[in-house]
Design an enzyme around this catalytic site. Structure first.
Site, mmCIF file in Angstrom:
data_model
loop_
_atom_site.group_PDB
_atom_site.id
_atom_site.type_symbol
_atom_site.label_atom_id
_atom_site.label_comp_id
_atom_site.label_asym_id
_atom_site.label_seq_id
_atom_site.Cartn_x
_atom_site.Cartn_y
_atom_site.Cartn_z
ATOM 1 N N PRO A 207 0.514 -1.305 0.078
ATOM 2 C CA PRO A 207 -0.095 -0.369 0.012
ATOM 3 C C PRO A 207 1.044 1.294 -0.458
ATOM 4 O O PRO A 207 2.209 0.625 0.871
ATOM 5 C CB PRO A 207 -0.819 -0.084 1.485
ATOM 6 N N MET A 208 0.453 1.851 -1.127
ATOM 7 C CA MET A 208 1.362 2.902 -0.933
ATOM 8 C C MET A 208 1.522 4.348 0.306
ATOM 9 O O MET A 208 2.645 4.702 0.606
ATOM 10 C CB MET A 208 0.593 4.351 -1.884
ATOM 11 N N CYS A 209 0.718 3.681 1.032
ATOM 12 C CA CYS A 209 0.200 4.970 2.282
ATOM 13 C C CYS A 209 1.545 4.560 3.201
ATOM 14 O O CYS A 209 2.961 5.260 4.018
ATOM 15 C CB CYS A 209 -0.563 5.015 3.481
ATOM 16 N N THR A 210 1.970 3.195 3.270
ATOM 17 C CA THR A 210 2.817 2.641 3.799
ATOM 18 C C THR A 210 4.266 2.931 3.637
ATOM 19 O O THR A 210 5.270 3.658 3.821
ATOM 20 C CB THR A 210 2.805 0.352 3.975
ATOM 21 N N SER B 157 4.852 6.648 4.365
ATOM 22 C CA SER B 157 5.345 7.165 5.679
ATOM 23 C C SER B 157 5.295 5.882 6.723
ATOM 24 O O SER B 157 5.937 6.817 7.774
ATOM 25 C CB SER B 157 4.152 7.817 6.392
#
Ligand SMILES: [Zn+2]
Length: 447
Positions: free
Chosen positions: A227-230, A233
């Site tokens: 996942p891009m958020c992982t 950030s």
């Protein structure tokens, strides 16, 4: 392993050897192409004496070598990283009628690992150059870059699952059934090698007899994406750090200039990603970023390809029992390998000869059927086209590969199966890039 099939293959081969030796007596047994004393000693060691691992029916002879040298036709699919290894291994194992197919041309970044190519070959077709190189280097070997029509064995050196599924479907479509009984002489064995990251596999498929590619499709799950958020950030794994650099930092910093994409074969690119990934990992106290991980590329394709070439040799010579039927190779951490027998799936959409049931409510939308065909783990179609026979006419319900037809049939997607006039037990014919065959499904209404 079904020894029955194997002995049939042996018998088929033996008949060819007999024909051949008879022919050779007539022409004095002379052959073109440099032969020298002891040239095939390393191969004869396997073929002219028994051993603890030979096939129970194996009879040492000089005929097997003649079959490999003069008769056996092999099709190699792919002349890239895997194909170069395969061609070299097969040619040195005594196979001299090898056909190779590859639609790609040579890029400068291929040169570090696709060792049959040189700088002067950049821009030229891979299959042509690979064939010329082997023929020039190994006397008497004939690698052709145009596919011949009939082959004894096919080897896949492909990194595309769609392409190997297509080849699997093609070999299944060549099978001949008489009164429901498979004619073993229509079987062309398929040897398939594949690598992804630090994992790889080699497998032997007797189409129609043993598990086919689609029987075990669940083993090739759709690519995992973090996942891009992982990645952006909350990285936890070394892989997250590498992905961050590849996906976010590379396009932002453009380290090798505007419009230069990351090339996994370029050591300078990998070095840059490696350094930046280490910095990122240090920032989040993550350990385990290595050059190998950054490279994301298999270091073991030579091992898997030699395993594939060995299987070709075993089947063609009949001297050894072939791999039954799936070898897994893993060098993520240390080295681990094992083999197991992948089983045929009773209702395999490709090789079971039984139309699969599709269970849907009459009020389900055609879109739901389409989603099922693409998302179901054992189907994983890419752009299925669905047709049905309605009131005696063949009707395309949805087809997306031709823009004008897609536009015309798109409204059908939001219609229910009932509205489309489909009945319980109706046959749906589905075509897709993953197979040359049209697959039949039977609609089974749920209430
Ligand atoms: Zn199957």
């Amino acid at each position: 392993m079904n020894l029955l099939l194997f002995s049939l293959f042996r018998e088929k081969k033996r008949r060819r050897v007999v024909e051949l030796t008879e022919k050779m007596v007539v022409d004095g047994g002379s052959r073109d192409g440099g032969e020298w004393d002891g040239r095939w000693n390393h191969i004869n060691t396997f073929l002219e004496r028994p051993g603890p691992f030979t096939h129970p029916d194996f009879e040492p002879s000089t005929e097997s070598l003649q079959f490999l040298l003069d008769t056996c036709k092999i099709l190699v699919i792919g002349a890239g990283g895997l194909g170069c290894e395969l061609l070299k291994d097969l040619a040195l194992s005594g196979f001299r009628h090898i056909h190779v197919v590859d639609m790609d041309t040579i890029d400068v970044s291929n040169l570090n690992r696709q060792f049959l190519f040189r700088l002067k070959d950049v821009g030229r077709p891979k299959a042509d150059i690979a064939a010329d190189f082997i023929n020039g280097r190994i006397p008497g070997c004939n690698v052709f870059c145009l596919p011949h029509t009939e082959f004894h064995i096919i080897v896949c050196g492909l990194d595309s699952i769609i392409a190997r599924r297509w080849m699997n479907g093609m070999l299944l479509s060549l099978l001949v059934y008489e009164d429901g009984v498979l004619d073993p002489s229509s079987i062309i064995p398929l040897i398939d090698g594949g690598t992804e990251g630090f994992k790889g596999n080699a497998r032997v498929i007797f189409p129609g007899m043993t598990a086919c590619i689609d029987c075990t499709l669940e083993l090739y799950p759709p690519q995992i994406n973090f996942p891009m958020c992982t990645i952006a950030s909350m990285p936890r794994l070394p892989e997250h750090c590498v992905e961050y650099v590849r996906m976010l930092l590379w396009p932002k910093e453009k380290p090798f200039g505007d419009g230069v994409g990351l090339d996994a074969d370029d050591p300078e690119h990998i070095q840059w990603v490696y350094q930046k990934s280490q910095e990122r990992a240090a920032e989040f106290s993550i350990t385990g970023v290595t050059y190998r991980l950054t490279q994301g590329e298999n270091t073991h394709s030579a091992i898997l390809n030699s395993a594939c070439a060995t299987e070709v040799f075993k089947i063609a010579s009949s001297a050894y029992i072939p791999l039954n039927n799936y070898m897994v190779f893993n060098d993520v951490d240390g080295l681990y390998t094992y083999t197991f027998e992948a089983e045929r799936k009773e209702n395999c959409s490709s090789c079971s000869q039984v139309p699969q049931d599709l269970h849907f409510s009459p009020s389900a939308k055609l879109q739901e059927v389409l989603d099922y065909l693409t998302e179901n783990a054992s189907l994983q179609m890419k752009s299925p086209a669905i047709t049905a026979t309605l009131e005696g006419k063949n009707k395309t319900l949805y087809l997306q590969t031709v823009a004008s037809i897609e536009q015309r049939t798109r409204p059908n997607l939001s219609k229910s199966l009932k509205e489309l006039g489909l009945l319980d037990g109706q046959e749906l014919a589905v075509a897709d890039v993953t197979t040359p065959q049209t697959l039949l499904f039977k609609l089974s209404f749920t209430s």
